[in-house]
Design a protein around this motif. Structure first.
Motif, short mmCIF file in Angstrom:
data_model
loop_
_atom_site.label_atom_id
_atom_site.label_comp_id
_atom_site.label_asym_id
_atom_site.label_seq_id
_atom_site.Cartn_x
_atom_site.Cartn_y
_atom_site.Cartn_z
N ALA A 42 -17.13 -2.48 27.10
CA ALA A 42 -15.79 -2.83 26.63
C ALA A 42 -14.81 -1.73 26.95
O ALA A 42 -15.20 -0.57 27.09
N LEU A 43 -13.55 -2.09 27.07
CA LEU A 43 -12.50 -1.07 27.06
C LEU A 43 -11.31 -1.61 26.30
O LEU A 43 -11.22 -2.78 25.97
N ILE A 44 -10.36 -0.70 26.01
CA ILE A 44 -9.20 -1.09 25.21
C ILE A 44 -7.95 -0.62 25.94
O ILE A 44 -7.96 0.45 26.56
N ASP A 45 -6.89 -1.44 25.92
CA ASP A 45 -5.64 -1.01 26.57
C ASP A 45 -4.70 -0.38 25.54
O ASP A 45 -5.02 -0.33 24.34
N SER A 46 -3.54 0.09 26.01
CA SER A 46 -2.67 0.84 25.11
C SER A 46 -2.00 -0.04 24.06
O SER A 46 -1.38 0.46 23.12
N ASN A 47 -2.13 -1.41 24.22
CA ASN A 47 -1.61 -2.30 23.19
C ASN A 47 -2.67 -2.68 22.17
O ASN A 47 -2.42 -3.50 21.28
N GLY A 48 -3.87 -2.16 22.33
CA GLY A 48 -4.93 -2.45 21.37
C GLY A 48 -5.74 -3.68 21.71
O GLY A 48 -6.46 -4.20 20.86
N LYS A 49 -5.64 -4.17 22.95
CA LYS A 49 -6.47 -5.32 23.35
C LYS A 49 -7.81 -4.80 23.87
O LYS A 49 -7.84 -3.99 24.79
N MET A 50 -8.89 -5.31 23.28
CA MET A 50 -10.24 -4.88 23.66
C MET A 50 -10.81 -5.94 24.59
O MET A 50 -10.91 -7.11 24.21
N TYR A 51 -11.19 -5.56 25.81
CA TYR A 51 -11.69 -6.50 26.82
C TYR A 51 -13.21 -6.39 26.88
O TYR A 51 -13.75 -5.30 27.07
N LEU A 52 -13.88 -7.53 26.72
CA LEU A 52 -15.35 -7.56 26.66
C LEU A 52 -15.86 -8.49 27.74
O LEU A 52 -15.84 -9.71 27.59
N PHE A 53 -16.31 -7.91 28.85
CA PHE A 53 -16.74 -8.72 29.99
C PHE A 53 -18.26 -8.81 30.06
O PHE A 53 -18.96 -7.81 29.86
N GLY A 54 -18.74 -10.02 30.42
CA GLY A 54 -20.17 -10.20 30.68
C GLY A 54 -21.02 -10.16 29.42
O GLY A 54 -20.56 -10.49 28.33
N GLY A 55 -22.27 -9.76 29.57
CA GLY A 55 -23.18 -9.69 28.44
C GLY A 55 -24.07 -10.92 28.33
O GLY A 55 -24.05 -11.81 29.19
N ARG A 56 -24.84 -10.95 27.26
CA ARG A 56 -25.81 -12.01 27.04
C ARG A 56 -25.42 -12.77 25.78
O ARG A 56 -25.12 -12.17 24.77
N GLU A 57 -25.42 -14.11 25.85
CA GLU A 57 -25.10 -14.90 24.67
C GLU A 57 -26.35 -15.11 23.82
O GLU A 57 -27.45 -14.73 24.23
N ASN A 58 -26.18 -15.77 22.68
CA ASN A 58 -27.31 -15.93 21.74
C ASN A 58 -28.50 -16.66 22.36
O ASN A 58 -29.65 -16.36 22.05
#
Ligand SMILES: *[C@@H]1O[C@H](CO)[C@@H](O)[C@H](O)[C@H]1NC(C)=O
Ligand SMILES: *[C@@H]1O[C@H](CO)[C@@H](O)[C@H](O)[C@H]1NC(C)=O
Ligand SMILES: *[C@@H]1O[C@H](CO)[C@@H](O)[C@H](O)[C@H]1NC(C)=O
Ligand SMILES: *[C@@H]1O[C@H](CO)[C@@H](O)[C@H](O)[C@H]1NC(C)=O
Ligand SMILES: *[C@@H]1O[C@H](CO)[C@@H](O)[C@H](O)[C@H]1NC(C)=O
Length: 205
Positions: free
Chosen positions: A148-164
């Protein structure tokens, strides 16, 4: 005789004091791990992960160990301070974390719990100034093993990963960490699905 007895009592008290002092300065030694989160907010905060000493591929999820590299301590490196007793997050691995735009909050999403063997369904926030946790229940697909990363407006971007269900995805979830609302990024021209680690940057930040 009674003088000897007094000396004995004084010595006994001194020994007790020494034992106490010794216990207080006992160094906290973290377990070696993978798939933990490491968040730098003036200090380095470490949470969760798999115990790598158990097997080559990681073994079991580490317990609730939570610790910080306390840079205010000037003894020999590294000085880990154990915060496990105030940790409210279930034992987990594969979460993603960022530093909030207030420069003091650790924000953690996702990961897989040990007890239920399913993805976590909350966003956890840790205030590093007064060491208190808060929890925000969310409804989006729960993911684990992502960056994850976060931009200067506080938006956290979560790319990819594994679902349940175990599926590896190339979806982009976006958490507005200021008003705690979720949205989904465009999947047009998105990179292929992936898990675990990614190196990500934002331009001009
Ligand atoms: C990690 O694995 C080692 C080796 O099996 C074991 O001794 C230790 O208790 C484990 N620690 C945790 C917290 O599971
Ligand atoms: C960890 O703490 C030590 C001792 O205060 C300090 O020298 C070191 O720079 C710190 N490292 C990080 C990554 O914070
Ligand atoms: C957080 O830190 C950044 C970089 O040092 C600074 O530009 C920003 O104003 C800080 N924000 C707050 C709320 O202190
Ligand atoms: C910690 O600080 C936050 C605001 O910065 C506040 O909302 C919260 O109540 C504080 N918690 C405690 C236990 O002081
Ligand atoms: C949260 O703030 C964003 C702007 O950053 C806005 O687009 C969105 O509608 C807001 N959501 C809620 C639920 O207030």
């Amino acid at each position: 005789m009674s003088r000897n007895y007094s000396i004995f009592i004084v010595l006994w008290i001194l020994v007790q004091l020494l034992v106490k002092v010794d216990c207080q300065t006992e160094t906290f030694i973290p377990i070696q791990r993978i798939l933990h989160t490491a968040t730098f907010i003036d200090k380095l905060y470490i949470l969760g992960g798999y115990n790598v000493t158990q097997s080559d591929d990681g073994g079991e999820i580490i317990g609730k160990q939570f610790f910080v590299n306390d840079t205010s301590v000037t003894f020999e490196f590294p000085q880990w301070k154990d915060l496990t007793n105030i940790n409210i997050i279930p034992a987990h691995a594969g979460a993603a974390s960022v530093k909030g735009v207030d420069n003091k909050t650790l924000i953690l999403y996702g990961g897989r719990t040990f007890e239920k063997n399913e993805n976590m369904n909350s966003v956890y926030m840790f205030d590093t100034l007064n060491n208190t946790w808060s929890t925000y229940e969310e409804t989006y697909p729960h993911k684990r093993s992502l960056s994850a990363l976060i931009d200067s407006n506080g938006k956290m971007y979560l790319f990819g990963g594994r679902e349940n269900n175990g599926e590896i995805v190339n979806k982009m979830l976006i958490l507005d960490t200021v008003n705690l609302s979720w949205s989904e990024g465009s999947s047009l021209n998105a990179p292929c699905a992936r898990i675990n680690y990614g190196a990500i940057i934002l331009p001009n930040q």
